[in-house]
Design a protein around this motif. Sequence first.
Motif, PDB file in Angstrom:
ATOM      1  N   LEU A 120      -7.474   0.801 -15.189  1.00 61.22           N
ATOM      2  CA  LEU A 120      -8.191   2.068 -15.305  1.00 61.22           C
ATOM      3  C   LEU A 120      -9.541   2.008 -14.607  1.00 61.22           C
ATOM      4  N   ASP A 121     -10.252   0.884 -14.715  1.00 56.14           N
ATOM      5  CA  ASP A 121     -11.548   0.777 -14.034  1.00 56.14           C
ATOM      6  C   ASP A 121     -11.374   0.895 -12.526  1.00 56.14           C
ATOM      7  N   GLY A 122     -10.325   0.274 -11.992  1.00 57.35           N
ATOM      8  CA  GLY A 122     -10.079   0.373 -10.560  1.00 57.35           C
ATOM      9  C   GLY A 122      -9.732   1.788 -10.136  1.00 57.35           C
ATOM     10  N   VAL A 123      -8.899   2.441 -10.950  1.00 59.42           N
ATOM     11  CA  VAL A 123      -8.518   3.822 -10.639  1.00 59.42           C
ATOM     12  C   VAL A 123      -9.734   4.735 -10.696  1.00 59.42           C
ATOM     13  N   LYS A 124     -10.572   4.544 -11.718  1.00 61.45           N
ATOM     14  CA  LYS A 124     -11.761   5.389 -11.863  1.00 61.45           C
ATOM     15  C   LYS A 124     -12.700   5.243 -10.666  1.00 61.45           C
ATOM     16  N   ALA A 125     -12.855   4.026 -10.167  1.00 56.10           N
ATOM     17  CA  ALA A 125     -13.757   3.800  -9.037  1.00 56.10           C
ATOM     18  C   ALA A 125     -13.278   4.537  -7.790  1.00 56.10           C
ATOM     19  N   VAL A 126     -11.967   4.517  -7.552  1.00 53.38           N
ATOM     20  CA  VAL A 126     -11.431   5.187  -6.364  1.00 53.38           C
ATOM     21  C   VAL A 126     -11.417   6.700  -6.566  1.00 53.38           C
ATOM     22  N   LEU A 127     -11.058   7.135  -7.779  1.00 49.08           N
ATOM     23  CA  LEU A 127     -11.039   8.569  -8.073  1.00 49.08           C
ATOM     24  C   LEU A 127     -12.425   9.194  -7.944  1.00 49.08           C
ATOM     25  N   ASP A 128     -13.437   8.430  -8.300  1.00 44.52           N
ATOM     26  CA  ASP A 128     -14.804   8.947  -8.202  1.00 44.52           C
ATOM     27  C   ASP A 128     -15.124   9.356  -6.770  1.00 44.52           C
ATOM     28  N   ILE A 232       1.822   8.231  -8.063  1.00 44.89           N
ATOM     29  CA  ILE A 232       1.271   6.924  -7.699  1.00 44.89           C
ATOM     30  C   ILE A 232       1.557   5.956  -8.839  1.00 44.89           C
ATOM     31  N   ALA A 233       2.220   4.867  -8.524  1.00 45.51           N
ATOM     32  CA  ALA A 233       2.535   3.832  -9.506  1.00 45.51           C
ATOM     33  C   ALA A 233       1.490   2.733  -9.423  1.00 45.51           C
ATOM     34  N   VAL A 234       0.889   2.425 -10.564  1.00 47.34           N
ATOM     35  CA  VAL A 234      -0.156   1.409 -10.590  1.00 47.34           C
ATOM     36  C   VAL A 234       0.348   0.120 -11.219  1.00 47.34           C
ATOM     37  N   GLY A 235       1.268   0.218 -12.168  1.00 42.70           N
ATOM     38  CA  GLY A 235       1.708  -0.967 -12.893  1.00 42.70           C
ATOM     39  C   GLY A 235       2.650  -1.854 -12.106  1.00 42.70           C
ATOM     40  N   ASP A 236       3.035  -2.909 -12.762  1.00 42.38           N
ATOM     41  CA  ASP A 236       3.944  -3.899 -12.179  1.00 42.38           C
ATOM     42  C   ASP A 236       5.377  -3.563 -12.585  1.00 42.38           C
ATOM     43  N   PRO A 237       6.263  -3.224 -11.646  1.00 39.97           N
ATOM     44  CA  PRO A 237       7.637  -2.890 -12.005  1.00 39.97           C
ATOM     45  C   PRO A 237       8.410  -4.080 -12.558  1.00 39.97           C
ATOM     46  N   GLU A 238       7.875  -5.294 -12.403  1.00 39.97           N
ATOM     47  CA  GLU A 238       8.554  -6.493 -12.894  1.00 39.97           C
ATOM     48  C   GLU A 238       7.991  -6.974 -14.227  1.00 39.97           C
ATOM     49  N   VAL A 269      -8.157  -0.817  -2.310  1.00 40.22           N
ATOM     50  CA  VAL A 269      -8.006  -0.452  -0.899  1.00 40.22           C
ATOM     51  C   VAL A 269      -6.730   0.350  -0.691  1.00 40.22           C
ATOM     52  N   GLY A 270      -5.654  -0.115  -1.281  1.00 40.70           N
ATOM     53  CA  GLY A 270      -4.393   0.585  -1.138  1.00 40.70           C
ATOM     54  C   GLY A 270      -4.430   1.952  -1.790  1.00 40.70           C
ATOM     55  N   LEU A 271      -5.076   2.048  -2.954  1.00 43.68           N
ATOM     56  CA  LEU A 271      -5.158   3.340  -3.641  1.00 43.68           C
ATOM     57  C   LEU A 271      -6.008   4.326  -2.840  1.00 43.68           C
ATOM     58  N   ALA A 272      -7.097   3.852  -2.258  1.00 42.37           N
ATOM     59  CA  ALA A 272      -7.932   4.734  -1.438  1.00 42.37           C
ATOM     60  C   ALA A 272      -7.159   5.236  -0.227  1.00 42.37           C
ATOM     61  N   ALA A 273      -6.346   4.371   0.362  1.00 39.60           N
ATOM     62  CA  ALA A 273      -5.540   4.788   1.518  1.00 39.60           C
ATOM     63  C   ALA A 273      -4.516   5.844   1.117  1.00 39.60           C
ATOM     64  N   ILE A 274      -3.973   5.704  -0.081  1.00 40.74           N
ATOM     65  CA  ILE A 274      -3.012   6.699  -0.570  1.00 40.74           C
ATOM     66  C   ILE A 274      -3.685   8.060  -0.713  1.00 40.74           C
ATOM     67  N   TYR A 275      -4.853   8.075  -1.321  1.00 40.14           N
ATOM     68  CA  TYR A 275      -5.579   9.336  -1.486  1.00 40.14           C
ATOM     69  C   TYR A 275      -5.913   9.953  -0.129  1.00 40.14           C
ATOM     70  N   ALA A 276      -6.277   9.112   0.838  1.00 38.12           N
ATOM     71  CA  ALA A 276      -6.601   9.626   2.174  1.00 38.12           C
ATOM     72  C   ALA A 276      -5.383  10.267   2.826  1.00 38.12           C
ATOM     73  N   ARG A 277      -4.212   9.676   2.663  1.00 38.78           N
ATOM     74  CA  ARG A 277      -2.996  10.251   3.247  1.00 38.78           C
ATOM     75  C   ARG A 277      -2.643  11.572   2.574  1.00 38.78           C
ATOM     76  N   ILE A 278      -2.763  11.596   1.255  1.00 35.00           N
ATOM     77  CA  ILE A 278      -2.461  12.831   0.527  1.00 35.00           C
ATOM     78  C   ILE A 278      -3.433  13.932   0.936  1.00 35.00           C
ATOM     79  N   ASP A 279      -4.688  13.554   1.082  1.00 33.03           N
ATOM     80  CA  ASP A 279      -5.701  14.539   1.445  1.00 33.03           C
ATOM     81  C   ASP A 279      -5.446  15.083   2.848  1.00 33.03           C
ATOM     82  N   ALA A 280      -5.100  14.208   3.783  1.00 34.07           N
ATOM     83  CA  ALA A 280      -4.858  14.652   5.155  1.00 34.07           C
ATOM     84  C   ALA A 280      -3.594  15.493   5.255  1.00 34.07           C
ATOM     85  N   ALA A 281      -2.574  15.149   4.470  1.00 32.63           N
ATOM     86  CA  ALA A 281      -1.307  15.891   4.551  1.00 32.63           C
ATOM     87  C   ALA A 281      -1.461  17.313   4.051  1.00 32.63           C
TER      88      ALA A 281
END
Length: 330
Positions: A120-128, A232-238, A269-281
């Motif tokens: 959650l802390d990581g998600v909050k930092a990128v969401l901010d 967006i999946a954050v957890g570990d599928p395994e 880094v990966g989460l920020a890239a995801i947001y950037a792609r969604i934003d551009a699309a």
Amino acid sequence: MLELAFPWVLVALPLPLLVLWLAPPRREVVEAIRFPFFEGASAGLDKGEGAVVPARSSPRMAFVWALWALVLLTLARPQWVGEPVERTETARDVMLAVDISGSMRTRDFIGADGIRGSRLDGVKAVLDGFIADRRDDRVGLIVFGDAPYTLVPFTRDTAAARTLLATLEPGMAGQNTMLGDAIGLAIRSFEASKVESRILILLSDGSDTGSRMAPKSAAEIASQNGVVIHTIAVGDPEASGDDDKVDIATLQAIASATGGDFNRAEDAVGLAAIYARIDAAGARQGATTSWRPRTPLSAFPAAAFAALVILARAAMLLTARARRPGEGTS
């Protein structure tokens, strides 16, 4: 910049000249005393029909002209026009649905500084940063655990949204993950939206644990209402625990049903890239309107007119009193 709302009013400025030119002098009948010897006493004087025309002194005419100019200036409505102000209309509504179940405290998310912290802390930092970059969009925030809650309704006040985002802690809404109910709440939030572009970004690290509305059914309803869901999946599928294991298949199905994208985020880094792609699309330029603030200034010439009239009246009273030196003495 100074402007006049009705500049054509000033066309009447030379009107007093026309009155002086076209209108005859004012005549009035007054009482008089007849003197039998007037013919002899008035030798050498021009004699008319008895009309008396008051003399027009230059100061008096200038004073009257100033009053007339102030009246016209007040009617012309002077105003101060400020610099152009632009406002961009909302281009799209973006709702963020964030899982804050107990599993979001798991410390396996690598932040932008390379330090491992809670999901959650990581998600909050990128969401901010994502919220701070909203310019032409309205943003909303839904959090869910045992039940979904609207933390921030659609707003352009990104500062308030970021402040409330910072208060989130894992487990605040319970330990479960109600994916379907969160989508249902987002659909209701979009009902009042008048914007065609409606985006829901759904972020979770677990699987649905008993929503009243199945996630896939909720996604179909969202699609019918023009809502595009990016998951967006954050957890570990395994992961070993069923509650901690992210349901990749369900998140993929939700995104596919609405024309959105499914992504996995394992670090900042990966989460920020995801947001950037969604934003551009989904980028869309909002309509821009521009106007100039106007401050009315008519009160100033009106006040000057009143002040001149009061001063003139006071001067007349003082002059009249000065001509009667015996008044007020015993």
